[in-house]
Write a protein that holds these residues in place. Structure first.
Motif, PDB file in Angstrom:
ATOM      1  N   THR A   1       0.707  -0.704  -0.089  1.00 21.11           N
ATOM      2  CA  THR A   1       0.590   0.025   0.380  1.00 21.11           C
ATOM      3  C   THR A   1       0.975   0.872   0.230  1.00 21.11           C
ATOM      4  O   THR A   1       1.608   1.353   0.760  1.00 21.11           O
ATOM      5  CB  THR A   1      -1.339  -0.209   1.181  1.00 21.11           C
ATOM      6  OG1 THR A   1      -1.788  -0.779   1.514  1.00 21.11           O
ATOM      7  CG2 THR A   1      -2.021   1.027   1.488  1.00 21.11           C
TER       8      THR A   1
ATOM      9  N   LEU B   1      -3.307   2.507  -3.207  1.00 24.51           N
ATOM     10  CA  LEU B   1      -4.299   2.796  -2.199  1.00 24.51           C
ATOM     11  C   LEU B   1      -4.939   1.398  -1.564  1.00 24.51           C
ATOM     12  O   LEU B   1      -4.042   0.095  -2.023  1.00 24.51           O
ATOM     13  CB  LEU B   1      -5.201   3.385  -2.257  1.00 24.51           C
ATOM     14  CG  LEU B   1      -4.497   4.755  -2.629  1.00 24.51           C
ATOM     15  CD1 LEU B   1      -6.161   5.914  -3.000  1.00 24.51           C
ATOM     16  CD2 LEU B   1      -3.618   5.633  -2.051  1.00 24.51           C
ATOM     17  N   ALA B   2      -6.104   0.902  -0.661  1.00 24.36           N
ATOM     18  CA  ALA B   2      -6.282  -0.263  -0.295  1.00 24.36           C
ATOM     19  C   ALA B   2      -6.486  -1.503  -0.598  1.00 24.36           C
ATOM     20  O   ALA B   2      -6.323  -2.529  -0.292  1.00 24.36           O
ATOM     21  CB  ALA B   2      -7.639   0.260   0.856  1.00 24.36           C
TER      22      ALA B   2
ATOM     23  N   HIS C   1      -4.979  -2.050  -3.822  1.00 22.63           N
ATOM     24  CA  HIS C   1      -4.442  -2.710  -4.938  1.00 22.63           C
ATOM     25  C   HIS C   1      -4.496  -4.002  -5.171  1.00 22.63           C
ATOM     26  O   HIS C   1      -4.539  -4.835  -4.147  1.00 22.63           O
ATOM     27  CB  HIS C   1      -2.683  -1.973  -4.295  1.00 22.63           C
ATOM     28  CG  HIS C   1      -2.540  -2.300  -3.126  1.00 22.63           C
ATOM     29  ND1 HIS C   1      -1.743  -3.870  -2.988  1.00 22.63           N
ATOM     30  CD2 HIS C   1      -2.003  -2.715  -1.909  1.00 22.63           C
ATOM     31  CE1 HIS C   1      -1.122  -3.542  -2.007  1.00 22.63           C
ATOM     32  NE2 HIS C   1      -2.041  -2.847  -1.099  1.00 22.63           N
TER      33      HIS C   1
ATOM     34  N   SER D   1       3.714   4.407   5.786  1.00 26.13           N
ATOM     35  CA  SER D   1       2.584   3.975   6.110  1.00 26.13           C
ATOM     36  C   SER D   1       2.230   5.493   6.845  1.00 26.13           C
ATOM     37  O   SER D   1       1.149   5.616   7.077  1.00 26.13           O
ATOM     38  CB  SER D   1       3.131   2.803   7.417  1.00 26.13           C
ATOM     39  OG  SER D   1       4.072   3.259   8.341  1.00 26.13           O
TER      40      SER D   1
END
Length: 340
Positions: free
Chosen positions: A240, A255-256, A258, A272
């Motif tokens: 991420t 993003l989340a 992916h 992060s």
């Protein structure tokens, strides 16, 4: 069955928690909240564990009816209020917990100040997890409610039929929403696939989020990156925040939702601690990048964790808000208060 009725869904809300990063080796994308900081603060306001699933809102929030005894909710990540509907409309502030009784309808309107916000419910949702998570990943139809975005008429079952008896809390420190320095990036693993001039221009220039942005990633508009070794690699793992650059040279920040592997070179990865900031961005928003080393990225994450802990520790009493319509319906008959 009782719970929360989605009267009008708004713009494709989904259930999200911390996601499934532990099963990416099985080819399952992590999913999870775009803004994990807001997720944690929302859960803390209603008394949930940090990784409890909440409703993630983007662009336009839903209209919801309470079909259980009572619920405690908190809207976090936007300055938009919670609109309590009834004989008269009342606006309850965001970033605080709110107690609502059966039959109450409430609405979250346009999210004009952020890319994402969260509605937490005390106790969370009574749904079956997939790989230990309720996060919705719509492309594979897993998690959440039937693996999809919420729709008009859906009923979300809750783990609690009644909210507990406690004072409401407010998050006064919203400084985390105003972080606007350069987004920090650790180079690699394929930074050698780009010319030195392109890499320098990437860190020296402003980029903007395009309309080609969703939960999977956001394409950026700015200086095009020149490949030094072509734009294809043997597919490898993706984290991420990875900055992937296809053949057209336009970077995409993943993003989340992916994919777990990819065949385009990656210039670097957003640390992060800064990933939550990406989730808050909207099309047209500007951002810059700064190069850091791994040790700095690890230190930034520790600082963020400590900051969130301090924010939660400093919760104070909520601003006064009274569900007067519900009080009258329950207690008053011809002006006389019924005994408890």
């Amino acid at each position: 069955m009782s719970g929360l009725r989605i009267v009008s869904a708004g713009f494709a809300p989904t259930l999200q928690d911390h996601g499934r990063p532990h099963v990416q080796h099985l080819g399952v994308p992590p999913a999870g909240a775009l803004d994990p900081v807001a997720l944690r603060i929302a859960n803390a306001l209603v008394g949930n564990p940090a990784d409890t699933a909440v409703i993630e809102l983007r662009v336009m929030g839903p209209t919801v009816e309470v079909e259980t005894g009572s619920v405690r909710v908190a809207l976090v990540g936007t300055d938009a209020p919670v609109e309590i509907l009834g004989d008269r409309k009342v606006e309850a502030p965001s970033h605080q917990s709110i107690l609502l009784s059966r039959g109450r309808r409430f609405r979250v309107g346009s999210l004009s100040d952020t890319g994402v916000a969260y509605l937490a419910v005390q106790g969370g949702f009574d749904l079956e997890p997939v790989y230990g998570s309720l996060s919705t990943y719509t492309r594979a139809k897993i998690g959440g409610l039937d693996g999809r975005a919420l729709r008009d008429g859906d009923l979300l079952p809750l783990n609690r039929g009644e909210a507990d008896d406690r004072a409401e809390l407010r998050c006064a420190d919203r400084s985390w929403r105003r972080d606007n320095g350069p987004v920090r990036v650790v180079l690699g693993p394929q930074d050698d696939y780009f010319t030195a001039d392109s890499t320098a221009a990437f860190f020296a220039s402003e980029y903007r989020v395009t309309r080609e942005a969703d939960r999977m990633g956001m394409r950026l508009d700015g200086p095009v990156l020149a490949h030094a070794k072509g734009h294809d690699i043997v597919s490898d793992g993706i984290a991420t925040g990875a900055i992937q650059v296809p053949g057209n040279g336009r970077p995409i920040v993943l993003l989340a939702d992916h994919q777990t592997t990819g065949g385009y070179p990656k210039l670097g990865t957003v640390v992060s601690a800064d990933v939550p900031r990406l989730g808050r961005l909207r099309p047209g928003d500007a951002l810059r990048f700064a190069r850091v080393e791994v040790e700095e990225a690890e230190a930034a994450r520790r600082v963020l964790e400590e900051r969130i802990d301090r924010i939660v520790e400093r919760f104070g009493p909520a601003e006064p808000w009274l569900d007067e319509d519900a009080l009258y319906r329950r207690n008053l008959v011809s002006g006389i208060v019924e005994p408890g």
